[in-house]
Design an enzyme around this catalytic site. Sequence first.
Site, short mmCIF file in Angstrom:
data_model
loop_
_atom_site.label_atom_id
_atom_site.label_comp_id
_atom_site.label_asym_id
_atom_site.label_seq_id
_atom_site.Cartn_x
_atom_site.Cartn_y
_atom_site.Cartn_z
N HIS A 121 -7.58 -0.57 5.66
CA HIS A 121 -6.50 0.27 6.17
C HIS A 121 -6.27 1.43 5.21
O HIS A 121 -6.17 2.58 5.61
CB HIS A 121 -5.24 -0.59 6.32
CG HIS A 121 -4.02 0.14 6.77
ND1 HIS A 121 -3.91 0.71 8.02
CD2 HIS A 121 -2.84 0.39 6.15
CE1 HIS A 121 -2.71 1.28 8.13
NE2 HIS A 121 -2.05 1.11 7.00
N HIS A 179 0.84 -1.20 0.00
CA HIS A 179 0.00 0.00 0.00
C HIS A 179 0.87 1.24 0.00
O HIS A 179 2.09 1.15 0.07
CB HIS A 179 -0.99 -0.02 1.17
CG HIS A 179 -0.38 0.04 2.53
ND1 HIS A 179 0.42 -0.95 3.05
CD2 HIS A 179 -0.45 0.99 3.50
CE1 HIS A 179 0.80 -0.62 4.28
NE2 HIS A 179 0.29 0.56 4.57
N ASP A 207 -0.29 -3.91 6.09
CA ASP A 207 -0.94 -3.43 7.32
C ASP A 207 -2.41 -3.84 7.37
O ASP A 207 -3.20 -3.23 8.09
CB ASP A 207 -0.83 -1.90 7.43
CG ASP A 207 0.59 -1.43 7.71
OD1 ASP A 207 1.47 -2.28 7.88
OD2 ASP A 207 0.80 -0.20 7.75
N HIS A 214 1.44 3.87 2.01
CA HIS A 214 2.00 4.60 3.16
C HIS A 214 3.53 4.67 3.09
O HIS A 214 4.19 3.71 2.72
CB HIS A 214 1.56 3.94 4.47
CG HIS A 214 0.13 4.25 4.81
ND1 HIS A 214 -0.62 3.45 5.64
CD2 HIS A 214 -0.68 5.27 4.43
CE1 HIS A 214 -1.84 3.96 5.75
NE2 HIS A 214 -1.90 5.06 5.02
N ASP A 221 5.87 4.54 5.26
CA ASP A 221 6.70 3.57 5.98
C ASP A 221 6.80 2.23 5.24
O ASP A 221 7.48 1.32 5.69
CB ASP A 221 6.20 3.37 7.43
CG ASP A 221 4.78 2.85 7.51
OD1 ASP A 221 3.90 3.36 6.81
OD2 ASP A 221 4.55 1.90 8.29
N HIS A 222 6.14 2.13 4.07
CA HIS A 222 6.23 0.92 3.24
C HIS A 222 6.87 1.18 1.88
O HIS A 222 7.30 0.24 1.22
CB HIS A 222 4.84 0.29 3.07
CG HIS A 222 4.23 -0.11 4.38
ND1 HIS A 222 4.19 -1.42 4.81
CD2 HIS A 222 3.71 0.64 5.38
CE1 HIS A 222 3.65 -1.45 6.02
NE2 HIS A 222 3.35 -0.21 6.40
N HIS A 251 4.48 -4.94 10.22
CA HIS A 251 5.04 -4.38 11.46
C HIS A 251 5.26 -5.44 12.53
O HIS A 251 4.54 -6.45 12.58
CB HIS A 251 4.10 -3.32 12.06
CG HIS A 251 4.01 -2.06 11.27
ND1 HIS A 251 4.74 -0.94 11.57
CD2 HIS A 251 3.26 -1.73 10.18
CE1 HIS A 251 4.45 0.03 10.71
NE2 HIS A 251 3.54 -0.43 9.85
FE FE Z 1 2.64 0.69 8.16
ZN ZN Z 2 0.05 1.50 6.52
#
Ligand code: FE
Ligand code: ZN
Length: 239
Positions: A112, A54, A131, A56, A58-59, A169
């Site tokens: 999400h 996805h 996530d 985001h 942090d990915h 995560h």
């Molecule tokens: Fe994340």
């Molecule tokens: Zn995420």
Amino acid sequence: MINVTIIPVLKDNYAYLLEADNGETAIVDPGEAGPAIDVLEQKSIKLDTILCTHHHADHIAGCASLKEKYGAKIIGPEKDAARIPGIDIGLTEDSDFSLGGESVTIFETPGHTTGGICYYFPESTLAFTGDTLFSMGCGRLFEGTPEQMWESLQKIMTLPDDIKVYCGHEYTQDGGNFSLHIEPDNEDTKIRMEDVIRLRKQGKPTIPSTIALEKKTNPFLRAGSAQRFGEIRKIKDDF
Ligand code: FE
Ligand code: ZN
């Protein structure tokens, strides 16, 4: 068959290196490039593909550097294409996609985010759930409804029990504490938490989980209905 190496990135994210028998390589969800490059250099291998679950940061924040350094193709959800810079191939549930000679099933899993997808490798018996599904947890509903997320989790629950689950995560211990808050008498969760606490004390990942283990210990999968799922998700938001 795909061999998986766990790459801890950022504070508590996991990226994953995939090495196929035929030499093809991929990295799932590189939230930063540095740790991924370190692993690739240690192994003296190049990178063919980047798989995003996805949009985001942090990915995906490591995607651009990895693409530039290795010429790797960025692959991710078609619906998120506008939010994943440099994406080369967008996937939907209807996409005919294979990696390392193995046909990969794509699940669209909104909740999400609206566009998120999961990658299922049936021959290698593993899945990357981003996530959407965490070990004993699930992602927050940033863009979707409880109904959508419940349906997405149901799709993942159709996978065979022995499928290994690689999520985005290291949230397992927190997830387990919450699981016991919802189901204080769940013996499977109590037993699992002993393992989780031991692994975390040793600084080791609790990943992968399995579909069987999640069905027994994940309070979100055990909700039974979209409505109850929504209630549990709300309780978790303030937990
Ligand atoms: Fe994340
Ligand atoms: Zn995420």
